[in-house]
Design a protein around this motif. Structure first.
Motif, PDB file in Angstrom:
ATOM      1  N   LYS A 194      59.291  66.872  -7.287  1.00 52.00           N
ATOM      2  CA  LYS A 194      57.836  66.897  -7.270  1.00 52.00           C
ATOM      3  C   LYS A 194      57.281  67.458  -8.565  1.00 52.00           C
ATOM      4  CE  LYS A 194      57.396  64.695  -3.744  1.00 52.00           C
ATOM      5  NZ  LYS A 194      56.831  63.336  -3.850  1.00 52.00           N
ATOM      6  N   GLU A 195      57.989  68.451  -9.070  1.00 48.75           N
ATOM      7  CA  GLU A 195      57.504  69.058 -10.313  1.00 48.75           C
ATOM      8  C   GLU A 195      57.593  68.098 -11.487  1.00 48.75           C
ATOM      9  OE1 GLU A 195      59.679  72.673 -10.604  1.00 48.75           O
ATOM     10  OE2 GLU A 195      58.471  73.608  -9.010  1.00 48.75           O
ATOM     11  N   SER A 196      58.586  67.212 -11.404  1.00 48.77           N
ATOM     12  CA  SER A 196      58.705  66.255 -12.511  1.00 48.77           C
ATOM     13  C   SER A 196      57.916  64.983 -12.218  1.00 48.77           C
ATOM     14  CB  SER A 196      60.182  65.915 -12.754  1.00 48.77           C
ATOM     15  OG  SER A 196      60.712  65.340 -11.586  1.00 48.77           O
ATOM     16  N   HIS A 197      57.067  65.047 -11.196  1.00 53.43           N
ATOM     17  CA  HIS A 197      56.196  63.920 -10.838  1.00 53.43           C
ATOM     18  C   HIS A 197      56.982  62.647 -10.579  1.00 53.43           C
ATOM     19  CE1 HIS A 197      52.792  66.415 -11.725  1.00 53.43           C
ATOM     20  NE2 HIS A 197      53.308  66.683 -12.926  1.00 53.43           N
ATOM     21  N   SER A 198      58.122  62.816  -9.945  1.00 53.09           N
ATOM     22  CA  SER A 198      58.951  61.655  -9.654  1.00 53.09           C
ATOM     23  C   SER A 198      58.272  60.771  -8.621  1.00 53.09           C
ATOM     24  CB  SER A 198      60.301  62.128  -9.121  1.00 53.09           C
ATOM     25  OG  SER A 198      60.937  61.104  -8.438  1.00 53.09           O
ATOM     26  N   LYS A 199      58.458  59.456  -8.801  1.00 55.72           N
ATOM     27  CA  LYS A 199      57.856  58.531  -7.855  1.00 55.72           C
ATOM     28  C   LYS A 199      58.821  58.146  -6.744  1.00 55.72           C
ATOM     29  CE  LYS A 199      54.128  56.789 -10.533  1.00 55.72           C
ATOM     30  NZ  LYS A 199      54.555  56.551 -11.932  1.00 55.72           N
ATOM     31  N   ALA A 200      59.975  58.780  -6.747  1.00 53.32           N
ATOM     32  CA  ALA A 200      60.983  58.415  -5.759  1.00 53.32           C
ATOM     33  C   ALA A 200      60.544  58.809  -4.356  1.00 53.32           C
ATOM     34  CB  ALA A 200      62.307  59.107  -6.090  1.00 53.32           C
ATOM     35  N   GLY A 201      60.940  57.958  -3.424  1.00 51.52           N
ATOM     36  CA  GLY A 201      60.715  58.306  -2.036  1.00 51.52           C
ATOM     37  C   GLY A 201      61.845  59.245  -1.610  1.00 51.52           C
ATOM     38  N   ILE A 202      61.511  60.255  -0.812  1.00 50.61           N
ATOM     39  CA  ILE A 202      62.523  61.247  -0.455  1.00 50.61           C
ATOM     40  C   ILE A 202      62.738  61.283   1.051  1.00 50.61           C
ATOM     41  CG2 ILE A 202      63.177  63.675  -0.576  1.00 50.61           C
ATOM     42  CD1 ILE A 202      61.139  63.913  -2.888  1.00 50.61           C
ATOM     43  N   ILE A 203      63.987  61.116   1.433  1.00 45.57           N
ATOM     44  CA  ILE A 203      64.317  61.262   2.848  1.00 45.57           C
ATOM     45  C   ILE A 203      65.297  62.426   2.982  1.00 45.57           C
ATOM     46  CG2 ILE A 203      65.363  60.213   4.885  1.00 45.57           C
ATOM     47  CD1 ILE A 203      64.541  57.521   3.861  1.00 45.57           C
ATOM     48  N   ILE A 204      64.955  63.384   3.815  1.00 48.27           N
ATOM     49  CA  ILE A 204      65.834  64.533   4.036  1.00 48.27           C
ATOM     50  C   ILE A 204      66.827  64.197   5.137  1.00 48.27           C
ATOM     51  CG2 ILE A 204      65.955  66.917   4.848  1.00 48.27           C
ATOM     52  CD1 ILE A 204      63.220  67.372   3.713  1.00 48.27           C
ATOM     53  N   ILE A 205      68.111  64.464   4.853  1.00 49.95           N
ATOM     54  CA  ILE A 205      69.130  64.331   5.888  1.00 49.95           C
ATOM     55  C   ILE A 205      69.525  65.747   6.278  1.00 49.95           C
ATOM     56  CG2 ILE A 205      71.457  63.569   6.408  1.00 49.95           C
ATOM     57  CD1 ILE A 205      71.214  61.525   4.231  1.00 49.95           C
ATOM     58  N   SER A 206      69.490  66.029   7.574  1.00 49.12           N
ATOM     59  CA  SER A 206      69.850  67.389   7.945  1.00 49.12           C
ATOM     60  C   SER A 206      70.683  67.424   9.206  1.00 49.12           C
ATOM     61  CB  SER A 206      68.577  68.201   8.156  1.00 49.12           C
ATOM     62  OG  SER A 206      68.893  69.439   8.708  1.00 49.12           O
ATOM     63  N   ALA A 207      71.636  68.346   9.230  1.00 45.56           N
ATOM     64  CA  ALA A 207      72.432  68.505  10.450  1.00 45.56           C
ATOM     65  C   ALA A 207      71.754  69.480  11.394  1.00 45.56           C
ATOM     66  CB  ALA A 207      73.817  69.009  10.103  1.00 45.56           C
ATOM     67  N   LYS A 208      70.737  70.151  10.878  1.00 46.20           N
ATOM     68  CA  LYS A 208      70.263  71.310  11.620  1.00 46.20           C
ATOM     69  C   LYS A 208      69.253  71.032  12.709  1.00 46.20           C
ATOM     70  CE  LYS A 208      70.621  75.233   8.510  1.00 46.20           C
ATOM     71  NZ  LYS A 208      69.669  76.105   7.816  1.00 46.20           N
ATOM     72  N   ASN A 209      68.531  69.986  12.618  1.00 49.91           N
ATOM     73  CA  ASN A 209      67.457  69.747  13.588  1.00 49.91           C
ATOM     74  C   ASN A 209      66.557  70.966  13.735  1.00 49.91           C
ATOM     75  OD1 ASN A 209      65.998  68.191  15.294  1.00 49.91           O
ATOM     76  ND2 ASN A 209      67.214  68.642  17.108  1.00 49.91           N
ATOM     77  N   SER A 210      66.319  71.599  12.588  1.00 49.05           N
ATOM     78  CA  SER A 210      65.482  72.790  12.635  1.00 49.05           C
ATOM     79  C   SER A 210      64.047  72.403  12.328  1.00 49.05           C
ATOM     80  CB  SER A 210      66.005  73.801  11.610  1.00 49.05           C
ATOM     81  OG  SER A 210      64.951  74.607  11.176  1.00 49.05           O
ATOM     82  N   LEU A 211      63.197  72.780  13.217  1.00 43.26           N
ATOM     83  CA  LEU A 211      61.781  72.457  13.063  1.00 43.26           C
ATOM     84  C   LEU A 211      61.226  73.055  11.783  1.00 43.26           C
ATOM     85  CD1 LEU A 211      60.669  70.836  15.402  1.00 43.26           C
ATOM     86  CD2 LEU A 211      59.274  72.787  16.014  1.00 43.26           C
ATOM     87  N   ASP A 212      61.666  74.266  11.479  1.00 43.13           N
ATOM     88  CA  ASP A 212      61.158  74.937  10.283  1.00 43.13           C
ATOM     89  C   ASP A 212      61.519  74.172   9.026  1.00 43.13           C
ATOM     90  OD1 ASP A 212      61.897  78.170  11.705  1.00 43.13           O
ATOM     91  OD2 ASP A 212      60.075  76.964  11.760  1.00 43.13           O
ATOM     92  N   ASP A 213      62.803  73.759   8.975  1.00 40.02           N
ATOM     93  CA  ASP A 213      63.241  73.007   7.803  1.00 40.02           C
ATOM     94  C   ASP A 213      62.436  71.735   7.657  1.00 40.02           C
ATOM     95  OD1 ASP A 213      66.798  73.746   7.978  1.00 40.02           O
ATOM     96  OD2 ASP A 213      65.104  74.768   7.033  1.00 40.02           O
ATOM     97  N   LYS A 214      62.223  71.092   8.795  1.00 40.79           N
ATOM     98  CA  LYS A 214      61.489  69.832   8.788  1.00 40.79           C
ATOM     99  C   LYS A 214      60.103  70.027   8.199  1.00 40.79           C
ATOM    100  CE  LYS A 214      60.891  66.038  12.071  1.00 40.79           C
ATOM    101  NZ  LYS A 214      61.291  65.610  13.404  1.00 40.79           N
ATOM    102  N   ILE A 215      59.398  71.018   8.736  1.00 42.87           N
ATOM    103  CA  ILE A 215      58.035  71.279   8.282  1.00 42.87           C
ATOM    104  C   ILE A 215      58.034  71.645   6.811  1.00 42.87           C
ATOM    105  CG2 ILE A 215      56.062  72.818   8.533  1.00 42.87           C
ATOM    106  CD1 ILE A 215      56.795  73.034  11.499  1.00 42.87           C
ATOM    107  N   GLN A 216      58.968  72.505   6.444  1.00 45.94           N
ATOM    108  CA  GLN A 216      59.025  72.951   5.063  1.00 45.94           C
ATOM    109  C   GLN A 216      59.300  71.792   4.117  1.00 45.94           C
ATOM    110  OE1 GLN A 216      61.958  75.956   4.430  1.00 45.94           O
ATOM    111  NE2 GLN A 216      61.000  76.696   2.562  1.00 45.94           N
ATOM    112  N   GLY A 217      60.282  70.969   4.511  1.00 45.76           N
ATOM    113  CA  GLY A 217      60.655  69.832   3.683  1.00 45.76           C
ATOM    114  C   GLY A 217      59.507  68.860   3.497  1.00 45.76           C
ATOM    115  N   LEU A 218      58.849  68.541   4.613  1.00 39.98           N
ATOM    116  CA  LEU A 218      57.742  67.596   4.521  1.00 39.98           C
ATOM    117  C   LEU A 218      56.591  68.194   3.722  1.00 39.98           C
ATOM    118  CD1 LEU A 218      57.909  66.133   8.149  1.00 39.98           C
ATOM    119  CD2 LEU A 218      58.630  65.038   6.042  1.00 39.98           C
ATOM    120  N   ASP A 219      56.380  69.501   3.899  1.00 34.36           N
ATOM    121  CA  ASP A 219      55.339  70.174   3.125  1.00 34.36           C
ATOM    122  C   ASP A 219      55.616  70.100   1.641  1.00 34.36           C
ATOM    123  OD1 ASP A 219      54.349  72.969   5.278  1.00 34.36           O
ATOM    124  OD2 ASP A 219      53.654  70.894   5.102  1.00 34.36           O
TER     125      ASP A 219
END
Lengths: 424, 224
Positions: B67-92
């Motif tokens: 984000k800091e380098s203003h990348s235009k790439a789409g980002i998909i997070i893969i996680s084993a954790k199913n942690s709501l916090d991680d999800k929110i943080q990542g999307l934020d």
């Protein structure tokens, strides 16, 4: 029996005979002393009389005292002096009185005389009795005082111990306390307390490790399972798979999915018990229920389940929102899944801060003993049921101290959760 | 489309890479934080798949870097954790989507394609296969010029097939795509039969060919 009472019982059994013995012993010693004194006195009196009588001429029996008891009389032969106790009837008091009698002999002008001297013992006896009584009473009083003091002191001395007992009574491995009792000032109890404190610390750390292990294990399982899932995804692309092979692959996929669901449930329970869900919010159970019912609508319709709701109040409670979701969702999915294959009923009611959900299903009550225990499946359905649904519900209720109960009534399986009254 | 896969588990990385390659993506991979960071700064990607539990760093930091380098790439997070916090943080932080392990490859595929459409890569908003036209912005489906009325689930199902053309998609994968975690509510896959039957009928009635092929025991294939 309590320690103090047993102690006092022993003291009583041992001391009372001793007291009795002591009292009797002192009685006899005193009596002997008095008797010796009396005898000495009698002898002195005889010697006195002897002196007085040496100037007199005794012809016949003469009484020496106004009590008409002591006398001197002529005898033919002397004998050894002898002391004995006797009883004399007192006409005035109309009873017998005790006396000590000295029978001795003297010579006068070559004549033998017998001198018999009586000494009343009544006063002595009375004094003796009085002393005996006093001694007895005194010793008993001492004894009772001793008992009383022992009781009082014991309470004080053992307070530390009872405090420790109280702590142990309330100790629960689930609550994860470590016990640190106060110093009692009594060495043995302090040693005991220290040992207990060490023990609970160890239990706590072992338990924590165990729970972390469970959570880590479930977590680690996800990766190989993910690999299997993806490999299967690729495998099913192969052309020319026979029907048999396809069936096997289908079974593998089904089983793998069960494994995944199971692992997820285990992970959830481990996380709940590891206190990973500590935040609390005010949640509205009614809203959650409505949301879930709407999401599960297709499944309810598919099984032609008749759903009835009776929300008599709006139930708010304080818990982690995700857990509230899981709690309600597990209840509802259980009610759907374990219902009759078609045309079953589900009834949900919210009233008096309690959520009740009942469903038709098997026509006999579920065995209550292992109902909320993990993996104890109550039915032999072929559903995706993991046997953990109720265990999850119980885990959640445990951390918030909600009361969850099961009853079978009117042919319906009824689960009830009593939520804490919302603390403002 | 150029995809960067950041995943430390070797078997998983291998499998996903192979799959993406077969689906026609250009794939590169990195297995730990520093390598991933280098790649991100050196090259441009269309889609980046980030496993946030990679060693030597936190995947979320990589998102920040992007984000800091203003990348235009789409980002998909893969996680084993199913942690709501991680999800929110990542999307934020700016990730576009979040997928939990274990997932079906077909699901990953659908997410990548959906992401590509949202970012208007290669004009993906207007899909068409032979006589069928789909406007993903308006969610309109037409066979030639005949509009086809699909329910929400039928539309999702159709899109899922379209994203996984010519691949055997298992019933389980379909169930998970359509119902997520609620998928295990189903005793059997009746629901799926019903939805597919309806979808097929509607398409055929509107004049389309029958692309949906039943693969015995396993699932279906959208054969083009």
């Amino acid at each position: 029996m309590k320690l103090i009472y047993k102690t006092l019982l022993y003291y009583t059994l041992l001391l009372l005979p001793l007291i009795a013995l002591a009292t009797l012993t002192s009685y006899y010693i005193l009596k002997n002393e008095l008797q010796e004194n009396t005898d000495e006195w009698l002898m002195r009196k005889k010697l006195n009389y002897q002196k007085i009588l040496s100037t007199k001429n005794i012809q016949n029996k003469i009484f020496l005292d106004i009590d008409s008891l002591s006398y001197v009389t002529k005898v033919s032969l002397p004998a050894k002096p002898n002391y004995k106790d006797t009883l004399i009837y007192n006409a005035y008091e109309q009873e017998y009185s005790p006396y000590r009698v000295l029978t001795d002999y003297l010579t006068q002008n070559n004549q033998y005389f017998q001198i018999v001297i009586f000494q009343p013992l009544i006063e002595q006896e009375e004094i003796l009795e009085s002393v005996l009584l006093n001694t007895g009473i005194l010793l008993m009083a001492l004894f009772l005082t001793f008992i009383a003091i022992t009781q009082i002191v014991s309470k004080k001395l053992w307070k530390g111990f009872y405090d420790t007992l109280q702590i142990l009574h309330q100790y629960s491995i689930q609550k994860e306390q470590t016990v640190q009792p106060q110093k009692t000032g009594i060495q043995e109890f302090d040693i005991l307390n220290e040992a207990i404190s060490q023990m609970t610390k160890k239990i706590h750390s072992d338990y924590t490790l165990l729970k972390e292990f469970t959570e880590n294990a479930a977590h680690e399982l996800q990766t190989p399972v993910a690999i299997l899932k993806n490999k299967l995804d690729i495998l099913i692309q192969s052309p020319n798979l026979t029907e048999n092979e396809l069936t096997i692959l289908s079974d593998m996929e089904y089983t793998l999915q069960k494994l995944i669901t199971l692992n997820k449930a285990l992970l959830l329970i481990a996380k709940i018990e590891n206190h990973q869900f500590t935040e609390k919010e005010t949640v509205c159970i009614n809203t959650i229920l409505d949301k879930l019912l709407s999401a599960y609508q297709p499944f309810i319709e598919e099984k032609k389940i008749h759903l009835s709701k009776s929300f008599e109040e709006v139930l708010y409670t304080h818990m982690h929102p995700h857990l509230a979701d899981i709690l309600c969702s597990n209840l509802i999915t259980n009610a759907i899944r374990h219902n009759t294959p078609k045309n079953g009923t589900i009834h949900i009611s919210v009233k008096n801060h309690t959520l009740t959900i009942s469903n038709t299903g098997i026509n006999k009550p579920l065995p209550e003993k292992n109902l909320f225990v993990r993996f104890k499946k109550q039915t032999t359905t072929t559903t995706h049921s993991t046997g953990l649904g109720l265990a999850i519900i119980k885990s959640i209720c445990n951390i918030y101290s909600f009361n969850v109960t099961y009853t079978f009534c009117n042919n319906m399986h009824q689960f009830q959760i009593q939520f804490d009254l919302l603390k403002n | 489309m150029k995809v960067l896969l950041i995943e430390d588990e070797p078997e998983l990385r291998k499998t996903i890479k192979q799959f993406l390659y077969e689906e026609g993506y250009v794939v590169e991979s990195a297995s730990e934080f520093h390598k991933a960071s280098e790649k991100i700064s050196a090259y441009d990607y269309d889609v980046i798949l980030v496993d946030i539990t990679i060693p030597n760093g936190n995947g979320l930091q990589l998102i920040q870097q992007l984000k800091e380098s203003h990348s235009k790439a789409g980002i998909i997070i893969i996680s084993a954790k199913n942690s709501l916090d991680d999800k929110i943080q990542g999307l934020d932080l700016g990730a576009d989507d979040y997928i939990t392990k274990p997932f079906h490859l077909a699901e990953l595929n659908a997410r990548i394609k959906s992401l590509a459409r949202r970012r208007h890569f290669e004009g993906y908003t207007q899909l068409h296969i032979n006589e069928i036209f789909i406007n993903t912005d308006t969610r309109e489906v037409k066979v030639n010029n005949t509009p086809v009325e699909l329910t929400a689930k039928e539309y999702e199902l159709f899109l899922f097939f379209m994203s996984n053309k010519n691949r055997v998609v298992s019933k389980n994968a379909i169930a998970e795509h359509l119902w997520g975690d609620d998928a295990d509510m189903m005793d059997d896959f009746n629901f799926i039969y019903v939805h597919i039957r309806h979808l097929r009928k509607k398409l055929i009635d509107a004049g389309a060919q029958d692309y949906i092929q039943t693969i015995y025991g396993i699932g279906y294939k959208f054969k083009v």
